[in-house]
Design an enzyme around this catalytic site. Structure first.
Site, PDB file in Angstrom:
ATOM      1  N   HIS A  20     -19.508  -3.549   8.257  1.00  0.00           N
ATOM      2  CA  HIS A  20     -18.563  -3.197   7.194  1.00  0.00           C
ATOM      3  C   HIS A  20     -18.618  -1.725   6.812  1.00  0.00           C
ATOM      4  CE1 HIS A  20     -17.179  -7.281   6.401  1.00  0.00           C
ATOM      5  NE2 HIS A  20     -18.423  -7.670   6.614  1.00  0.00           N
ATOM      6  N   GLY A  28     -27.167  -7.817  23.406  1.00  0.00           N
ATOM      7  CA  GLY A  28     -27.899  -8.422  22.297  1.00  0.00           C
ATOM      8  C   GLY A  28     -29.197  -7.728  21.966  1.00  0.00           C
ATOM      9  N   ALA A  29     -29.411  -6.527  22.520  1.00  0.00           N
ATOM     10  CA  ALA A  29     -30.715  -5.870  22.366  1.00  0.00           C
ATOM     11  C   ALA A  29     -31.098  -5.660  20.912  1.00  0.00           C
ATOM     12  CB  ALA A  29     -30.718  -4.532  23.104  1.00  0.00           C
ATOM     13  N   THR A  55     -20.093  -9.104  27.033  1.00  0.00           N
ATOM     14  CA  THR A  55     -18.831  -8.406  26.773  1.00  0.00           C
ATOM     15  C   THR A  55     -18.334  -7.667  28.013  1.00  0.00           C
ATOM     16  OG1 THR A  55     -20.041  -6.468  25.949  1.00  0.00           O
ATOM     17  CG2 THR A  55     -19.315  -8.088  24.317  1.00  0.00           C
ATOM     18  N   MET A  86     -17.602 -14.424  10.502  1.00  0.00           N
ATOM     19  CA  MET A  86     -18.529 -14.048   9.444  1.00  0.00           C
ATOM     20  C   MET A  86     -19.504 -15.198   9.214  1.00  0.00           C
ATOM     21  SD  MET A  86     -19.832 -12.072   7.220  1.00  0.00           S
ATOM     22  CE  MET A  86     -20.937 -12.302   5.832  1.00  0.00           C
ATOM     23  N   TRP A 105     -19.178   3.383  25.920  1.00  0.00           N
ATOM     24  CA  TRP A 105     -18.770   2.503  27.019  1.00  0.00           C
ATOM     25  C   TRP A 105     -17.441   2.923  27.637  1.00  0.00           C
ATOM     26  CZ3 TRP A 105     -14.097   0.232  27.192  1.00  0.00           C
ATOM     27  CH2 TRP A 105     -13.373   0.206  25.990  1.00  0.00           C
ATOM     28  N   CYS A 111     -25.504  -5.201   6.195  1.00  0.00           N
ATOM     29  CA  CYS A 111     -24.037  -5.237   6.241  1.00  0.00           C
ATOM     30  C   CYS A 111     -23.399  -3.974   6.798  1.00  0.00           C
ATOM     31  CB  CYS A 111     -23.472  -5.481   4.847  1.00  0.00           C
ATOM     32  SG  CYS A 111     -24.295  -6.793   3.924  1.00  0.00           S
ATOM     33  N   ARG A 156     -14.338  -6.823  28.500  1.00  0.00           N
ATOM     34  CA  ARG A 156     -13.813  -5.683  29.266  1.00  0.00           C
ATOM     35  C   ARG A 156     -13.074  -6.067  30.530  1.00  0.00           C
ATOM     36  NH1 ARG A 156     -18.961  -4.118  27.665  1.00  0.00           N
ATOM     37  NH2 ARG A 156     -18.744  -3.150  25.630  1.00  0.00           N
ATOM     38  N   ASP A 184     -31.517   4.762  20.566  1.00  0.00           N
ATOM     39  CA  ASP A 184     -30.415   3.936  21.076  1.00  0.00           C
ATOM     40  C   ASP A 184     -29.631   4.695  22.156  1.00  0.00           C
ATOM     41  OD1 ASP A 184     -28.682   1.786  21.404  1.00  0.00           O
ATOM     42  OD2 ASP A 184     -27.380   2.383  19.771  1.00  0.00           O
TER      43      ASP A 184
END
Length: 708
Positions: A628, A195-196, A179, A666, A411, A624, A135, A323
Site C-alpha cells: 500500500h 517467494g524469497a 510469475t 487481501m 524484470w 503494509c 509474464r 535485494d
C-alpha cells in the site's frame, strides 16, 4: 552478429513449413526454435533462445512508423499488472494476464479462439511480493505451457485451450509463487519460482513436455539440514556452495536465491543460463552472520539442460545485502571485442553494473556501471568481484543505497539490435535507506528482509516530497556493450518504465507508466511515433508478420513491483482493466476510453480512533508498506486513506483480521497483527488521511531518521 549461424535456407524452410500448418496447431519444435531469430513469428518469451528481443521485420520502419494505427484490441477481466509478452505461432497469438489466465486470439483479426482460467485462489495474492502478474507462456509440439501463481505448471492443448496435464511444482505449505514464463529446451519445460522475501528455498525444475514428469531439479541454496537432496545440485553444493553459508536466519527462511525470471540457451554449447535472485533475509548479517558469499545467491548459473548438471557460475553480488537479484534479463550475442570474436552473455542486473561474460566459461570480460551506484565503485576484472564502498552493508550505520531494492534495472526486458550493436535498457534511479533491523525476528510467511523499512517513509512536507521526486528517474538508455558506454537516452516522467523491443526497421518500441506507447529511432533515440494507451504500460512489446503485414503487439496494464511498492511516486490513476493492443500500418480500429468508476468520498475530518498512531505507524511500515506504499499513499492497490472501511472499526477489522477481502487478494493478517494493532493501524491511516505530520522516529545511530 547473430549468435547462431543458422543460414538463410533454414529460415526459409521454416517459413514455408509454417504456411502448411493449420492455424492454432502450435507446432513448435527444435528446428523452428533454432530458426526463431530470423523468422516472422514470435515463438518464445524473448523471441528465440538467445533472448535478444530483436525481430528482423522491417515493413514497419523509421520512414513509415508514423502511419502505425490500431489493428485490433482485446480487453481483459483483470485489473492488476500486465507483464506478459505474447507469442505468435501459426497465425495464433497467445498471451497471459494477471492471475495466470491464458488467452488465444486469431493474430490477424483479434477474434478470441479460447481462454483458460486456472482459478488461483484470491488469497494467494498475499504471497506475491510484486503483484499477481504472469509474464507469458511457452509452446511446444501442440501444447501451451503456463506457470500459475500457486505453483502449478499446466500444459494446455494449443488448439482448444483444454488442460492436458498439470503438476504442482512447489510445496503448497510454503509461500512460493510463479510469475515467470516457462521455456522449453530439448523437450523439457523449465520453470522456477519466487517467494524469497517470505522465506523459501530457490530451485529450478525441468519437466517432460509430453507427460509432465519431473526430469531434474537444481537447488540454488543449500539444504538447511545439511543433507543431500537427491537432486542435480547435490555435487556442486557439496563441493562449492555449502561452505559459503555460515550460521544465520537462512536456516529458517530457506535462504532465498529463487530463479523467478531470466533464462537463455545456447544450442551449440548445449548450455542453459539462469538468473538467480536475492538472499533471504536481504541483510547478509542476519542471513549468514555477515560471512560467506552465499552461493548461488545473485548469480548467473550455467547448467546442462538434459540433466541439470552444473557447468559454471558467476556471482554478480557476493554475499548480497541489498535485494540485488541477478534474475534480470539474460541475453546471448556474438560480439567483436578488441578484434576478437567472442560468444558472450550479457546482463544488466539490479546492482547497476552491466556484465559481459564469455558464455562458454563464465569468464568476466567487462563490467561497468550503467546507472549511478553508491554501494560499489567498480568491478575488479581480475577477481570478478565488486569493489565495495565502505559502510555500504549498513552494519553499524544506515547507508543510502543507489540503486535501491527496485534496482537499476528490474524484470522489464531489454533488447539488443545486431544492426546497431546496442542494448536498449529500461533503467531507473530509486534511492533507498538501508538500515539494520536490530529487532529482526523470523516470521513465517511474512516479509523477512532484516532491513528497517521505517527509514523509508515518505515526507509529508510537499516541498520535501517534490525534492525527493526530482531524484527518482526512469530512463531508456541505448548502451554499447563493447565500449561499455551509454550512446543515447530518453528520460521518462516516471521511474517504473516498460520492457523493450528492437526491429530490423531501425526502431525501438517501449511503453511507459504515464499511459503511452512509443517508437524511437534505434540509432539516435529520436521519438518517431506515440500512441495514448489510456492505462500504464510495464510489459515488453513484440512483433510478427502475417499475410504480408507486420503487426506490433503490447499488453497494457499498470502494476508490478514498482507500482505497488512506490505508488506515491507513480501516476495517480484508478485500477483499470488490462488490454492487448495490436498495431499495423494504416490500422483504423479505435479502442474505447477505459471505464473509470466514481471514486468514493470520505469525510476524514469526522473520523476518530482509540488506536495508538505512533505504534500504528511502526506496524504499518512493517506489514503494509510494500503493497500500500509508504505512508498509505497507495493509489493503485486501494488507497487506504480514502477507503470507506476506514470509517468503521468493525469493517477495518473484518478486512485486516477476519479476511473478508481474501478473495480479492487481501488475505487476513491475523498471523502478524493483533486486533489491537489493527486499530492502531487504522488510527495511523486516519492521521495520514487528515494530513498530520509523521510520528517521530528515533534515528539510527550515525544516520538520519528518514531518507529516500
Amino acid at each position: 552478429m547473430t549468435i547462431f549461424k543458422l543460414g538463410l535456407a533454414l529460415s526459409l524452410a521454416a517459413s514455408m513449413a509454417a504456411c502448411q500448418r493449420p492455424a492454432g496447431s502450435g507446432g513448435v519444435d527444435e528446428k523452428r526454435l533454432l530458426a526463431a531469430e530470423g523468422n516472422a513469428e514470435w515463438l518464445s518469451y524473448g523471441k528465440s533462445y538467445s533472448e535478444q528481443r530483436h525481430s528482423p521485420l522491417d515493413k514497419v520502419n523509421a520512414g513509415n512508423v508514423a502511419q502505425l494505427g490500431l489493428a485490433w484490441y482485446a480487453q481483459f477481466d483483470t485489473d492488476r499488472g500486465q507483464e506478459a509478452t505474447p507469442l505468435m505461432v501459426d497465425g495464433v497469438l497467445y498471451t497471459t494476464t494477471a492471475w495466470s489466465k491464458v488467452y488465444a486470439y486469431d493474430a490477424k483479426t483479434g477474434q478470441q479462439k479460447w481462454a483458460f482460467d486456472p482459478k488461483v485462489a484470491g488469497a494467494k495474492g498475499f504471497d506475491a511480493c510484486c503483484d499477481t502478474v504472469n509474464r507469458g507462456v511457452a509452446i511446444w509440439k501442440g501444447k501451451v505451457f503456463v506457470g500459475t501463481l500457486d505453483g502449478r505448471l499446466i500444459a494446455l492443448d494449443a488448439g482448444s485451450g483444454k488442460p492436458v496435464w498439470s503438476t504442482q511444482t512447489t510445496d503448497n505449505s510454503k509461500p512460493y509463487t510463479i510469475t515467470g514464463a516457462p521455456r522449453v529446451i530439448k523437450g523439457k519445460v523449465l520453470i522456477g519460482n519466487g517467494g524469497a522475501e517470505y522465506g523459501v528455498r530457490g530451485y529450478i525444475s525441468a519437466y517432460d513436455a509430453a507427460t509432465g514428469k519431473m526430469a531434474w531439479r537444481f537447488y540454488t541454496a543449500p539444504n538447511p539440514t545439511g543433507a543431500a537432496d537427491g537432486a542435480a545440485s547435490d555435487k556442486v553444493m557439496a563441493e562449492k556452495a555449502n561452505a559459503t553459508w555460515s550460521d544465520g536466519a537462512w536456516k529458517q527462511t530457506g535462504g532465498g536465491a529463487t530463479v523467478w525470471d531470466a533464462m537463455a540457451y545456447d544450442p551449440a554449447l548445449d548450455i542453459v543460463y539462469l538468473g538467480v535472485g536475492n538472499g533471504t533475509p536481504w541483510n547478509h548479517m542476519k542471513r549468514s552472520g555477515g560471512k560467506g558469499d552465499n552461493l548461488f545467491v545473485s548469480s548467473i548459473l550455467a547448467l546442462k539442460p538434459d540433466t541439470g548438471a552444473y557447468v559454471w557460475h558467476y556471482q554478480t553480488t557476493p554475499g548480497e545485502s541489498w535485494d540485488y537479484t541477478a534474475t534480470q534479463h539474460i541475453m546471448l550475442a556474438d560480439l567483436t571485442i578488441e578484434g576478437q570474436a567472442r560468444k558472450v552473455l550479457m546482463q544488466a542486473p539490479k546492482n547497476g553494473f552491466f556484465y559481459v561474460l564469455d558464455r562458454a566459461t563464465g569468464q568476466l570480460i567487462s563490467a561497468k556501471n550503467y546507472v549511478p551506484t553508491s554501494w560499489a565503485s567498480g568491478v575488479d576484472l581480475k577477481t570478478g568481484r565488486p569493489i565495495e564502498t565502505p559502510g555500504a552493508r549498513y552494519e553499524t550505520a544506515p547507508a543510502l543505497g543507489l540503486p535501491g531494492p527496485l534496482g537499476g534495472h528490474n524484470w522489464q526486458p531489454m533488447a539488443f539490435s545486431p544492426k546497431t550493436g546496442l542494448v536498449y535498457i529500461p533503467t531507473q534511479a530509486t534511492p533507498f535507506a538501508y538500515v539494520d533491523d536490530k529487532a529482526f525476528a523470523y516470521r513465517p510467511g511474512a516479509w523477512n528482509v532484516g532491513t528497517d523499512f521505517l527509514a523509508n517513509a515518505l515526507p509529508t512536507d510537499q516541498a520535501q516530497l517534490a525534492a525527493l521526486m526530482a531524484m527518482i528517474k526512469g530512463t531508456l538508455i541505448a548502451y554499447d556493450p563493447v565500449a561499455q558506454k551509454e550512446v543515447w537516452r530518453v528520460q521518462h516522467p516516471h521511474f517504473w518504465n516498460a520492457g523493450v523491443l528492437s526491429t530490423g526497421g531501425g526502431l525501438v518500441f517501449q511503453g511507459a507508466a504515464q499511459g503511452e506507447f512509443m517508437a524511437y529511432d534505434a540509432a539516435k533515440g529520436t521519438r518517431l511515433w506515440s500512441y495514448k494507451t489510456g492505462n500504464g504500460v510495464i510489459a515488453a512489446p513484440m512483433t510478427y508478420e502475417l499475410g504480408g503485414e507486420q503487426y506490433v503487439a503490447l499488453m497494457v496494464g499498470a502494476g508490478g513491483g514498482g507500482q505497488i511498492s512506490a505508488p506515491g511516486l507513480m501516476p495517480q490513476r484508478p485500477r483499470l482493466p488490462g488490454r492487448l493492443l495490436v498495431f499495423k500500418l494504416g490500422g483504423k480500429a479505435v479502442a474505447p476510453a477505459f471505464p473509470v468508476s466514481e471514486q468514493p468520498t470520505l469525510d476524514v475530518a469526522t473520523l476518530t480512533s482509540t488506536g495508538d498512531v505512533k505504534h500504528g505507524f511502526a506496524v504499518y511500515h512493517q506489514n503494509c508498506q510494500v503493497c500500500h506504499g509508504p505512508n498509505a499513499t497507495g493509489a493503485w492497490l486501494p488507497n487506504l486513506r480514502a477507503s470507506p472501511i476506514l470509517a468503521s472499526a468493525e469493517a477495518w477489522k473484518g478486512v485486516v483480521i477476519d479476511g473478508t477481502s481474501a478473495s480479492r487478494g487481501m488475505a487476513s493478517f491475523a498471523r502478524f497483527v493483533t486486533p489491537k494493532e489493527a486499530e492502531d493501524l487504522r488510527a495511523y491511516v486516519i492521521s495520514e488521511a487528515k494530513g498530520a505530520a509523521l510520528p517521530a522516529v528515533a534515528p539510527a545511530k550515525g544516520g538520519p531518521a528518514a531518507a529516500t
